[in-house]
Design a protein around this motif. Structure first.
Motif, PDB file in Angstrom:
ATOM      1  N   GLN A   1       4.569   3.439   4.886  1.00  0.00           N
ATOM      2  CA  GLN A   1       3.964   4.266   3.841  1.00  0.00           C
ATOM      3  C   GLN A   1       2.572   3.765   3.483  1.00  0.00           C
ATOM      4  N   CYS A   2       2.427   2.449   3.372  1.00  0.00           N
ATOM      5  CA  CYS A   2       1.108   1.885   3.078  1.00  0.00           C
ATOM      6  C   CYS A   2       0.126   2.217   4.198  1.00  0.00           C
ATOM      7  N   ASP A   3       0.579   2.090   5.444  1.00  0.00           N
ATOM      8  CA  ASP A   3      -0.278   2.406   6.583  1.00  0.00           C
ATOM      9  C   ASP A   3      -0.736   3.861   6.542  1.00  0.00           C
ATOM     10  N   ASN A   4       0.163   4.765   6.161  1.00  0.00           N
ATOM     11  CA  ASN A   4      -0.197   6.178   6.088  1.00  0.00           C
ATOM     12  C   ASN A   4      -1.272   6.419   5.029  1.00  0.00           C
ATOM     13  N   VAL A   5      -1.174   5.707   3.903  1.00  0.00           N
ATOM     14  CA  VAL A   5      -2.201   5.821   2.867  1.00  0.00           C
ATOM     15  C   VAL A   5      -3.540   5.320   3.406  1.00  0.00           C
ATOM     16  N   LEU A   6      -3.511   4.174   4.102  1.00  0.00           N
ATOM     17  CA  LEU A   6      -4.747   3.609   4.644  1.00  0.00           C
ATOM     18  C   LEU A   6      -5.349   4.512   5.713  1.00  0.00           C
ATOM     19  N   ALA A   7      -4.516   5.008   6.608  1.00  0.00           N
ATOM     20  CA  ALA A   7      -5.014   5.858   7.682  1.00  0.00           C
ATOM     21  C   ALA A   7      -5.564   7.165   7.126  1.00  0.00           C
ATOM     22  N   ASP A   8      -4.883   7.722   6.135  1.00  0.00           N
ATOM     23  CA  ASP A   8      -5.329   8.961   5.512  1.00  0.00           C
ATOM     24  C   ASP A   8      -6.679   8.755   4.838  1.00  0.00           C
TER      25      ASP A   8
ATOM     26  N   GLN B   1       7.279  -6.649  -0.101  1.00  0.00           N
ATOM     27  CA  GLN B   1       6.752  -6.072   1.140  1.00  0.00           C
ATOM     28  C   GLN B   1       5.416  -5.375   0.886  1.00  0.00           C
ATOM     29  N   PHE B   2       5.329  -4.653  -0.215  1.00  0.00           N
ATOM     30  CA  PHE B   2       4.097  -3.951  -0.572  1.00  0.00           C
ATOM     31  C   PHE B   2       2.943  -4.931  -0.764  1.00  0.00           C
ATOM     32  N   VAL B   3       3.167  -5.968  -1.540  1.00  0.00           N
ATOM     33  CA  VAL B   3       2.107  -6.950  -1.807  1.00  0.00           C
ATOM     34  C   VAL B   3       1.649  -7.607  -0.514  1.00  0.00           C
ATOM     35  N   GLU B   4       2.593  -8.062   0.281  1.00  0.00           N
ATOM     36  CA  GLU B   4       2.248  -8.729   1.535  1.00  0.00           C
ATOM     37  C   GLU B   4       1.458  -7.798   2.465  1.00  0.00           C
ATOM     38  N   HIS B   5       1.888  -6.546   2.525  1.00  0.00           N
ATOM     39  CA  HIS B   5       1.244  -5.605   3.439  1.00  0.00           C
ATOM     40  C   HIS B   5      -0.199  -5.323   3.024  1.00  0.00           C
ATOM     41  N   MET B   6      -0.439  -5.121   1.742  1.00  0.00           N
ATOM     42  CA  MET B   6      -1.793  -4.814   1.295  1.00  0.00           C
ATOM     43  C   MET B   6      -2.706  -6.024   1.408  1.00  0.00           C
ATOM     44  N   LEU B   7      -2.176  -7.205   1.171  1.00  0.00           N
ATOM     45  CA  LEU B   7      -2.982  -8.414   1.367  1.00  0.00           C
ATOM     46  C   LEU B   7      -3.338  -8.572   2.840  1.00  0.00           C
ATOM     47  N   GLU B   8      -2.386  -8.313   3.713  1.00  0.00           N
ATOM     48  CA  GLU B   8      -2.622  -8.419   5.143  1.00  0.00           C
ATOM     49  C   GLU B   8      -3.656  -7.409   5.612  1.00  0.00           C
ATOM     50  N   ALA B   9      -3.722  -6.259   4.938  1.00  0.00           N
ATOM     51  CA  ALA B   9      -4.699  -5.229   5.282  1.00  0.00           C
ATOM     52  C   ALA B   9      -6.085  -5.541   4.735  1.00  0.00           C
TER      53      ALA B   9
END
Length: 326
Positions: free
Chosen positions: A296-303, A55-63
């Motif tokens: 959690q990944c989104d919160n890091v990106l938004a922050d 999930q982490f890998v997919e999410h960061m690639l998508e971002a």
């Protein structure tokens, strides 16, 4: 820090994903599934399963982030790029589960190895403590309190305490869940082009508990061990427990270690600052299997995005602000 209401929907992640940053994330052991966690053979730590890594890998690639290795960082990253580095501390045998995922997505990851555990096959002390105290009815909070005290000792002192508490047989791994990689497994693992190895000391020594000589021995022995086992001397180090000092940084630099990873929750601005040992004090984020990985990944990106906007409008030195707020 903005609240979670500032986090965009997934199709708009690239709008909020800050450019000119290297985001580094921390993992330890990887469980196959929740049932392995519930066996209580090892400290669950972040409670991360293989599905969470995916999930982490997919999410960061998508971002819109590109996964990079220490070699990529050394060669230089574009100042306006979006980069992420996945790191796994300690050298658990269960990290082998990640290899097929890295190959599937074509992304690199860094595995920081405590070489003495690989050579001896001994489990990590926090897993022994967790397993033995859990079986004696201790709560997770009580186990954490004892573990916090042990972190103030050297590894030899810790193993002496464990032996006196639970007997010498406790220092034997019970399964693939808690054991470290074997030498043969590490050698095969290192052949994967997506696997990069780093220094995590000889004995997972919390370096600020050691003398100058002890620091040099812990870092230098791991460098030598990895060269003998896999034919390379790493240029990247992860400090056990995140602890470092001026002496630790000087010693790391003298041994050819040019990148150092902490556990300070901070983004790394590009271009990376070589001044003041900036390359040896890179920040890192921790994800938890008890919460939604994408959120959690989104919160890091938004922050990170919000800090960038804030610094742009008020004209503050983002790097110094980042270090103070981490």
């Amino acid at each position: 820090m903005p609240s979670s209401t500032f986090v965009p929907e997934r199709p708009d992640l690239r709008v909020y994903a800050p450019s000119g940053t290297l985001l580094t994330f921390l993992f330890h052991g990887v469980f196959r599934n929740k049932s392995e966690i519930e066996q209580h053979v090892a400290d669950p730590q972040q409670k991360i399963t293989l599905s969470h890594i995916s999930q982490f890998v997919e999410h960061m690639l998508e971002a819109g982030y590109q996964f990079v290795s220490p070699d990529d960082v050394e060669r230089g990253l574009a100042d306006d790029g979006r980069y992420v580095m996945a790191t796994f501390d300690d050298g658990y045998a269960n990290n082998l589960l990640v290899r097929p995922l890295l190959e599937e997505y074509g992304v690199p990851a860094v595995f920081f190895i405590s070489t003495g555990h690989v050579l001896a096959g001994t489990p990590f002390w926090w897993d022994v403590l967790y397993r033995e105290l859990w079986r004696r009815g201790a709560s997770a909070k009580q186990i954490a309190q004892v573990g916090q005290g042990l972190k103030e000792l050297t590894n030899i002192e810790i193993e002496s305490v464990l032996t006196s508490m639970f007997g010498a047989k406790s220092l034997v791994a019970e399964s693939d869940i808690d054991r470290p990689l074997s030498v043969g497994e590490l050698q095969d693992f290192a052949r994967c082009p997506f696997v990069h190895l780093g220094n995590h000391t000889r004995d997972h020594g919390v370096l600020t508990n050691y003398t100058s000589t002890g620091i040099a021995e812990q870092l230098g022995a791991a460098q030598d061990d990895l060269e003998r086992m896999v034919g390379l001397r790493p240029t990247c180090v992860s400090y056990p427990n995140g602890n470092y000092s001026a002496e630790v940084l000087r010693t790391a630099r003298s041994l050819g270690l040019t990148l150092g990873i902490t556990v300070e929750r901070a983004r790394n601005l590009l271009p990376l600052d070589r001044a003041d040992d900036g390359w040896l004090r890179l920040g890192r984020f921790t994800l938890w299997g008890t919460r939604d990985i994408g959120e959690q990944c989104d919160n890091v990106l938004a922050d990170s995005w919000w800090k960038g906007v804030w610094s742009k409008f008020v004209g503050r030195d983002t790097r110094s602000w980042q270090r103070r707020s981490a």
